[in-house]
Scaffold this active site. Structure first.
Site, short mmCIF file in Angstrom:
data_model
loop_
_atom_site.label_atom_id
_atom_site.label_comp_id
_atom_site.label_asym_id
_atom_site.label_seq_id
_atom_site.Cartn_x
_atom_site.Cartn_y
_atom_site.Cartn_z
N HIS B 63 1.00 -1.21 0.07
CA HIS B 63 -0.12 -0.07 0.06
C HIS B 63 0.68 1.22 -0.02
O HIS B 63 2.00 1.38 0.54
CB HIS B 63 -1.10 0.07 1.19
N GLU B 194 -5.15 1.37 2.38
CA GLU B 194 -4.90 0.30 3.41
C GLU B 194 -5.24 0.75 4.85
O GLU B 194 -5.98 -0.04 5.61
CB GLU B 194 -3.52 -0.37 3.37
N HIS B 303 3.51 2.62 13.20
CA HIS B 303 2.76 3.80 13.25
C HIS B 303 3.22 4.97 14.31
O HIS B 303 2.49 5.73 14.85
CB HIS B 303 1.03 3.44 13.70
#
Lengths: 352, 331
Positions: B63, B194, B303
């Site tokens: 992605h 995604e 993240h």
């Protein structure tokens, strides 16, 4: 006539965790071979059995589905020969310590789930149920041997032996949802005794416990006009909330809610009443927790129905079902299917 | 490969707003593609090779979107409140910097916290664009930004705010470049959205209708101090996904990958990830079902603005992919 208690015993004694259903699928194939005209697999491994109808082609078709995958455990790490675990599907960690398991490594290994002694646990965990990350599988083997035979990602399944009680109920792991596979099998043998106009696709679906993956994909491939999911539901037991549990041994449940087409519900209910098959009414205001939740929204949409088999102690190694509820669910489906005529779809409306 | 990685991770492209990164990728892949298409949702699809007799139609997905933020309100003093695009944790926001699609930059501040031991919620954070009133502010409700943090090369390790999943993008591009001969018809999909629910790959997989699917994405690790128990670590080779929070990889695909790694004498690790998922989930559930798996790149601090991967793992991921794609699939 299929011997349902015996079949069920074999079904739950054969492994087939979500995503790895091949062993149990081979057993179901054997049971369905004499009952179907054609057996095929989906690309994800669901079993599709076709019983051709007697109506003029092109015939409408109904899909009846029971998921064959089982919940279980998976190895996440190896520490000094002991195996760390995670769950596949919904596992209640409280019931795990002391359970007998089979580790599916390079060869099947017997093992037992153990937890750390209380005094070795972090203080905040003492005196309460222990989370899964503090449990291990002990295979009794030396660390070197474990290293050779087991790797991260290997499956661990329950090894509790099934047993029949004095009251024609059966106890064991994976009654969810092999009891419904048995019900489908009973339905197929009942159908063999009578003529039915519609084509019937019996589906033993994969991966229900994780993604409803089998239900999504097999329904897309087969494009039935109608679909019924058979799955286990909560049976009442001491202390269970009466509005969310249903008596075991007093017939299957007929589910009502947005996942269900009301005309299908009504027709199944009338069929049960005509045949004097006892049933309970179950309401599912949201997710039915069954294959039907996926099947309903496949392609252009499929009218669905859910039939429940009451089961006590769900997702434990001592799930209990009544054999009678299984055969009743099977017979009810067979009679409903036999009653489907060429015009049924035109009566399946939203207007009245 | 490092300069390619730097270019990819420093180009903006939050979920749903992938145009800038799509153009960068398009320029990289065009010379090696039989056909380059952009589908209705914006995924970039590169076709390569014709299926030989023993070949398959294989979809590879990395992605190209990254997590980001979207402005929900600008107050009279020019401070912008925001919401998340994808899995943004307030834990990693305070003091962070963002860059908007229009080039505007800002820093993230917080309301006064009564209890400093508690983490703020996203609602308690705001973006300060350096303006003194709403008229001077260069953003308004609906404007989208990504986190801003330069690429860092630590030698054997690399750090960026967008390793998830530009490192997968880089691996696919590099494999496409190096691939000499394949019996398969390959679709390299640089998917959109995604991070907001594997949406681009869902549509792309439906359109391609592949026989086999493989995602290339990052996975978590358990090799940092007092980490969660997870048997994946940096530098121990690409990870072969057995499961994650959203799927069980097809056991045939897992076997195919293990055998290929062993045949090519590449290090590898088995991955059991307890949360999160990848484009492979979407491919698996497409149409009548597709055998699918995922080649994972071990990554620390996923993240966060400082996602770290191992350079050797990245190179071995390219090698494993080339080994997988250069031979017939035997199942």
């Amino acid at each position: 006539m299929t011997d349902i208690p015996n079949l069920l015993k074999q079904l739950i004694s054969t492994s087939g965790l979500s995503g790895h259903e091949t062993p149990v699928r081979q057993l179901i194939e054997e049971a369905w071979k004499p009952l179907t005209h054609e057996l095929t697999f989906s690309r994800l491994g669901s079993l599709h059995g076709l019983c051709c109808g007697a109506g003029a082609p092109p015939r409408p078709s109904i899909l009846i589905s029971a998921h064959m995958d089982a919940i279980g455990l998976m190895v996440t790490g190896i520490a000094d020969g002991f195996l760390r675990l995670t769950s596949v599907g919904g596992i209640d960690a409280r019931i795990l310590p002391g359970q007998l398991v089979t580790v599916h490594g390079r060869q099947d290994l017997p093992g037992v789930i153990v937890s750390l002694p209380e005094r070795l646990l972090p203080p905040h965990l003492r005196g309460q149920a222990i989370p899964l990350e503090y449990m291990l599988v002990d295979t009794g083997l030396l660390p070197e041997r474990v290293k050779r035979l087991v790797r991260v990602g290997d499956l661990v399944s329950f090894a509790q032996q099934p047993f029949e009680t004095a009251a024609e109920t059966m106890v064991g792991h994976t009654m969810d949802n092999r009891a419904s596979v048995a019900a489908l099998t009973h339905c197929l043998s009942e159908l063999k005794k009578q003529t039915h106009a519609w084509d019937v696709w019996a589906v033993a679906s994969v991966q229900e416990e994780v993604t409803l993956g089998g239900a999504f994909t097999s329904t897309y491939q087969l494009r039935p006009n109608l679909a019924i999911a058979v799955d286990v539901t909560f049976a009442s037991s001491p202390g269970s909330p009466s509005h969310r549990t249903y008596p075991m041994g007093e017939g299957p449940t007929l589910v009502m809610g947005p996942n269900i087409h009301p005309v299908l519900f009504k027709t199944l209910k009338e069929t049960a009443e005509r045949l004097e098959i006892p049933y309970s009414m179950e309401t599912a205001p949201r997710h039915t927790g069954t294959d039907a939740y996926a099947m309903q929204i496949v392609a252009e949409g499929i009218p669905c129905m859910v039939i429940g088999i009451p089961l006590r102690y769900m997702h434990t190694p001592v799930e209990m079902v009544a054999i009678k509820d299984i055969t009743r669910a099977g017979r009810l489906m067979a009679e409903f299917i036999a009653g489907l005529d060429a015009d049924f779809m035109s009566r399946l409306t939203w207007d009245d | 490969m490092k300069s390619l990685i730097q270019k990819l991770v420093e180009t903006i492209g939050p979920s749903g707003y992938e145009a800038p990164i799509r153009e960068v990728i398009r320029a990289e892949v065009a010379p090696y593609a039989d056909l380059v298409q952009v589908d209705a949702l914006g995924s970039l699809i590169v076709r390569k090779g014709k299926s030989a007799k023993n070949g398959r139609k294989i979809m590879l997905a990395a992605h190209m979107d990254e997590i980001g933020v979207v402005v929900t309100h600008v107050d009279e003093n020019g401070f912008a409140r925001f919401s998340n695009l994808g899995g943004v944790s307030p834990r990693t926001c305070y003091g962070g910097r963002v860059r908007f699609l229009n080039g505007a930059q800002g820093v993230i501040g917080s309301d006064r916290m009564e209890d400093l031991t508690k983490m703020p919620t996203l609602e308690q954070l705001f973006i300060d664009l350096g303006a003194s009133n709403s008229k001077d502010t260069r953003v308004r409700t609906g404007d989208v930004a990504a986190f801003e943090r330069p690429f860092v090369d630590l030698g054997s390790r690399m750090v960026s705010k967008a390793m998830d999943d530009r490192i997968g993008v880089a691996i696919l591009i590099e494999a496409l470049r190096q691939l000499k001969d394949t019996p398969h018809q390959l679709f390299f999909v640089f998917s959109v959205q995604e991070e907001v629910g594997v949406r681009g790959a869902t549509a792309a997989a439906y359109g391609i209708d592949p026989d086999l699917g493989l995602a290339v994405d990052v996975t978590g690790v358990g090799d940092t101090p007092k980490a969660r128990k997870m048997d994946v670590g940096l530098g121990k080779g690409p990870a072969i996904k057995v499961r994650d929070g959203g799927m069980l990889a097809d056991p045939r695909v897992v076997d195919w990958m293990v055998k290929a790694a062993e045949k090519a004498h590449l290090p590898y690790q088995m991955e059991v990830l307890e949360g999160g998922s990848t484009d492979a989930r979407a491919i698996q559930l497409t149409r009548a079902g597709v055998p699918a798996g995922c080649l994972s790149v071990p990554c620390r601090y996923v993240h966060s603005p400082s996602e770290m991967v191992d350079t050797g793992d990245v190179q071995n991921s390219v090698r494993l992919l080339l080994e997988l794609l250069s031979h017939p699939v035997e199942f």
